[in-house]
Scaffold this motif. Sequence first.
Motif, PDB file in Angstrom:
ATOM      1  N   PHE A  72      20.008-147.077 -41.877  1.00  0.00           N
ATOM      2  CA  PHE A  72      19.093-148.179 -41.614  1.00  0.00           C
ATOM      3  C   PHE A  72      19.023-149.109 -42.827  1.00  0.00           C
ATOM      4  CE2 PHE A  72      14.781-149.912 -42.022  1.00  0.00           C
ATOM      5  CZ  PHE A  72      14.649-150.597 -40.831  1.00  0.00           C
ATOM      6  N   GLU A  73      18.860-148.526 -44.007  1.00  0.00           N
ATOM      7  CA  GLU A  73      18.752-149.335 -45.226  1.00  0.00           C
ATOM      8  C   GLU A  73      20.039-150.092 -45.519  1.00  0.00           C
ATOM      9  OE1 GLU A  73      17.207-146.379 -47.954  1.00  0.00           O
ATOM     10  OE2 GLU A  73      15.136-146.899 -47.406  1.00  0.00           O
ATOM     11  N   LYS A  74      21.176-149.514 -45.171  1.00  0.00           N
ATOM     12  CA  LYS A  74      22.444-150.235 -45.329  1.00  0.00           C
ATOM     13  C   LYS A  74      22.495-151.436 -44.369  1.00  0.00           C
ATOM     14  CE  LYS A  74      25.469-146.536 -47.008  1.00  0.00           C
ATOM     15  NZ  LYS A  74      24.412-145.802 -47.668  1.00  0.00           N
ATOM     16  N   PHE A  75      22.068-151.240 -43.133  1.00  0.00           N
ATOM     17  CA  PHE A  75      22.118-152.323 -42.153  1.00  0.00           C
ATOM     18  C   PHE A  75      21.148-153.451 -42.491  1.00  0.00           C
ATOM     19  CE2 PHE A  75      24.434-149.285 -39.537  1.00  0.00           C
ATOM     20  CZ  PHE A  75      25.425-150.111 -39.027  1.00  0.00           C
ATOM     21  N   VAL A  76      19.932-153.133 -42.933  1.00  0.00           N
ATOM     22  CA  VAL A  76      18.996-154.207 -43.278  1.00  0.00           C
ATOM     23  C   VAL A  76      19.426-154.930 -44.548  1.00  0.00           C
ATOM     24  CG1 VAL A  76      17.003-153.282 -42.044  1.00  0.00           C
ATOM     25  CG2 VAL A  76      17.337-152.695 -44.438  1.00  0.00           C
ATOM     26  N   VAL A  81      20.605-159.370 -40.756  1.00  0.00           N
ATOM     27  CA  VAL A  81      20.223-158.184 -39.978  1.00  0.00           C
ATOM     28  C   VAL A  81      18.858-157.719 -40.464  1.00  0.00           C
ATOM     29  CG1 VAL A  81      20.788-155.807 -39.358  1.00  0.00           C
ATOM     30  CG2 VAL A  81      22.610-157.484 -39.641  1.00  0.00           C
ATOM     31  N   ALA A  86      18.473-153.675 -36.821  1.00  0.00           N
ATOM     32  CA  ALA A  86      18.981-152.397 -37.341  1.00  0.00           C
ATOM     33  C   ALA A  86      18.532-151.242 -36.452  1.00  0.00           C
ATOM     34  CB  ALA A  86      18.521-152.190 -38.785  1.00  0.00           C
ATOM     35  N   ILE A 124      28.578-157.562 -40.369  1.00  0.00           N
ATOM     36  CA  ILE A 124      28.263-156.143 -40.584  1.00  0.00           C
ATOM     37  C   ILE A 124      29.516-155.387 -41.006  1.00  0.00           C
ATOM     38  CG2 ILE A 124      27.654-154.003 -39.369  1.00  0.00           C
ATOM     39  CD1 ILE A 124      25.654-155.708 -37.712  1.00  0.00           C
TER      40      ILE A 124
END
Length: 171
Positions: A72-76, A81, A86, A124
């Motif tokens: 999640f932290e990687k996606f945000v 994004v 996320a 992404i």
Amino acid sequence: MIGFLQGQLIEKDLHRALINVQGVGYIVHMPMTDLSRFGALGSQVKAYIHTRVREDAIELFGFEDQEGLSLFEKFVGVNGVGPRIALAILSGMEPERLINVVSSGDSVALCKVPGIGKKTAARIILELKDKFLKEGVKGSSAPVGSVFEDLESALGNLGYRSAQIERAKKA
């Protein structure tokens, strides 16, 4: 910062849970996959937490395990994004498959997630593919999908529309 919450599950729906921690009810937004693994109402649950502080709200995003929180932290961290997108991504695929999709550059699979367009999917993949490789994040060694899924992905990456791909599959 809140690292995790552990308490009694009071309510849950498709997008969030209400967790009672010693008399305080916390609303925690979670991926559907994690919520589905929570037990029945009244059971004891634990969620690893990402706290988002905004001018008008404090929001908690929860995950069943550290891996989900890390993803999640990687996606945000990807430009464009936010936490809701996320969560939608993590709700749409299991973490192992999601890592494989990003690592293989499968933008078609990412575009199937509501709210993800071609540009966001490409961003992404561009930003996270190398991070996954550098940090040694790996999905399963099994193939991402069937031959038809690989074909769909290849045709989508070549610019064919979904309707054209579906017609080709039926032929």
